[in-house]
Design a protein around this motif. Sequence first.
Motif: not given
Length: 328
Positions: A113, A256, A297, A301
């Motif tokens: 990330w 996640s 993401l 997330v």
Amino acid sequence: MRPSPATAPVPKAITAKTRAPASPVDFDAVTEALRAAGHGPGEEAGLMSRFCQPVAVRVLSDHAQAVSVALTALGVRPGGYCVVSALACAATLKGVADAGLKPWLVDVDPFSWMFDPAHLRERLPEAPGPLEAILPAGAHGRAPDLRAWAAFRDETGLPILVEAVEAFDVIQSAPVPVIVGLPSGQGVFVACEDATPINAMDTPLFEGEAGLDLWPQKRPRLATAAQRLRVLLLDAPIGFQPGWGMSWVSETCAFSLPEDTAAGVLTKLGDAGVEAVGASFRTRDMDADETPIADRLAGSVIVVRIDPDLGLEALDDIAAVLRSAVAG
């Protein structure tokens, strides 16, 4: 670095009996001189002792302020661009703007990330304008490779400032300036093995509690809370960052989730009184490279701050809310 003041040898004829009475020591002036030289007392000395190599340290009260004054101390010219992660937080983006720079958002690695020098080396020619700095950021407690970024600085000549605000547990070197949060949660500090940018930082002194004495007790409590939460969500479609609560700890927990569910889960967590934020704070007017991984993401997330003093019942409540939100 600032030159050391010249000193003249004391003539041998002057002895203890013939010296003039010494003036009272101005301890406040001594403290200011130590701070200016990067050798501050108190919490700054305690922070320095955490590093493998000698460092200079400056403690500040605010994350965005630290970004702004550190970039300015590195000599950036207003009007240019600063490379930041497409998952940069709001404080980062504010600090870049306060330094007079425009953010250029780049994509991140799907596993760490974060973006790294190898990725950025390929993308720099696509920058929308003159680059003034690079601002790599850690991922919710995981830290970038600072030595690799120091080598990239030497290769490109661009100032590099690393953000690792949630990574107090793991930052032990500072070959480039790095911003780290204090364990009390009340401020941040900037450290670097080169004292020059630290000495150039123009900012008021930090007034608050660093929390260094409490960290040895706080760390195992964080690890315990993290491991309990992992067990409580063991069979849920929810993932954790590798090593969180085991090889490293942080008060921020990045979950996640199934793809494109982050927005709905955030709404349901808010309705249940659980504070959480998304992974992206970008706006439509920001210049950005192609960012497919960061975009994915951002939709999958969420980040929750974990109080190390939460008991099993409170952690179970959080896990239950997450299960329900994801199922919905």
